[in-house]
Design an enzyme around this catalytic site. Structure first.
Site, PDB file in Angstrom:
ATOM      1  N   GLY A 148       5.727  33.754  74.664  1.00  0.00           N
ATOM      2  CA  GLY A 148       4.677  34.431  75.413  1.00  0.00           C
ATOM      3  C   GLY A 148       5.226  35.493  76.339  1.00  0.00           C
ATOM      4  O   GLY A 148       5.408  36.650  75.956  1.00  0.00           O
ATOM      5  N   CYS A 149       5.504  35.104  77.577  1.00  0.00           N
ATOM      6  CA  CYS A 149       5.879  36.086  78.593  1.00  0.00           C
ATOM      7  C   CYS A 149       7.277  36.656  78.398  1.00  0.00           C
ATOM      8  O   CYS A 149       7.539  37.793  78.803  1.00  0.00           O
ATOM      9  CB  CYS A 149       5.732  35.466  79.980  1.00  0.00           C
ATOM     10  SG  CYS A 149       4.002  35.070  80.363  1.00  0.00           S
ATOM     11  N   ILE A 150       8.180  35.904  77.767  1.00  0.00           N
ATOM     12  CA  ILE A 150       9.500  36.466  77.460  1.00  0.00           C
ATOM     13  C   ILE A 150       9.364  37.519  76.370  1.00  0.00           C
ATOM     14  O   ILE A 150       9.930  38.619  76.466  1.00  0.00           O
ATOM     15  CB  ILE A 150      10.490  35.366  77.044  1.00  0.00           C
ATOM     16  CG1 ILE A 150      10.741  34.411  78.219  1.00  0.00           C
ATOM     17  CG2 ILE A 150      11.807  35.971  76.558  1.00  0.00           C
ATOM     18  CD1 ILE A 150      11.245  35.071  79.482  1.00  0.00           C
TER      19      ILE A 150
END
Length: 212
Positions: A148-150
């Site tokens: 997701g955020c990575i």
């Protein structure tokens, strides 16, 4: 399509490499992800990444490497994007203790801290402006979650024309398969997937060159 098929089409053929000035981003190591008392917290890969990132940051701060850390938090549900995760909607609020940064990775006297509203630490946060001031050209991405955020941060880092390194053992996810799949995918296209030892050696060698 197999890994060999991608290789025949030249995916991953050119390494990103390292540049003249490193910077580190630390994505969402808030206790909501690192502490098992919270509904999204305590995944083993995330905890492993937390401890490895803490080791990397000790080296980085010792050598004056710029560090930007973020959490994800909102005033209320109206401010949020359309998250499909109940725990995010119910707990990622400024008033909730799960949004505090984990003390293992946060040094308030050193780090630039931003609160992000979307997946990427770079999206409307000012981190890219900070790195421009610091003349950063190589970004090391740490934190959670890989899928997701990575991934979102890595794509923005690439789009902003940074050389981008993602140390596998400094990022984590809830399950190992999406962790591996997403690292393989971004490693074919946008970033160099490395490890803690590579990044530590890079920071140490960069510091030695600049001390001459």
């Amino acid at each position: 399509m197999s890994d060999d098929d991608y290789a025949r089409r030249s995916y991953g053929a050119i390494p990103v490499g390292t540049g003249e000035r490193p910077g580190i981003v630390v994505v969402d190591f808030q206790v909501g992800f690192t502490d098992p008392q919270y509904p999204l917290g305590g995944a083993p890969l995330v905890v492993r990444a937390l401890h490895n990132t803490a080791k990397l940051l000790k080296v980085a701060r010792r050598h004056g490497v710029p560090v930007a850390v973020c959490n994800t938090a909102y005033l209320n549900e109206r401010e949020m994007p359309y998250w499909k995760i109940t725990a995010v909607r119910e707990t990622f609020l400024h008033s909730h203790p799960s949004t505090r940064l984990d003390p293992l990775i946060y040094d308030a006297a050193y780090d630039v801290h931003v609160t992000k509203k979307g997946p990427s630490i770079f999206f409307e946060t000012g981190v890219a402006n900070y790195f421009t001031k610091e003349r950063v050209d190589t970004v090391i991405v740490t934190g959670c979650n890989t899928s997701g955020c990575i991934r979102g941060t890595a794509l923005d880092s690439f789009s902003l024309r940074y050389r981008t390194l993602v140390p596998e053992d400094c990022v984590g996810d809830i399950e190992e398969q999406p962790h591996r799949d997403n690292l393989r995918d971004i490693g074919r296209r946008y970033v160099d997937v490395v490890d803690l030892a590579f990044c530590t050696d890079y920071l140490e060698s960069w510091a030695r060159r600049n001390a001459l």
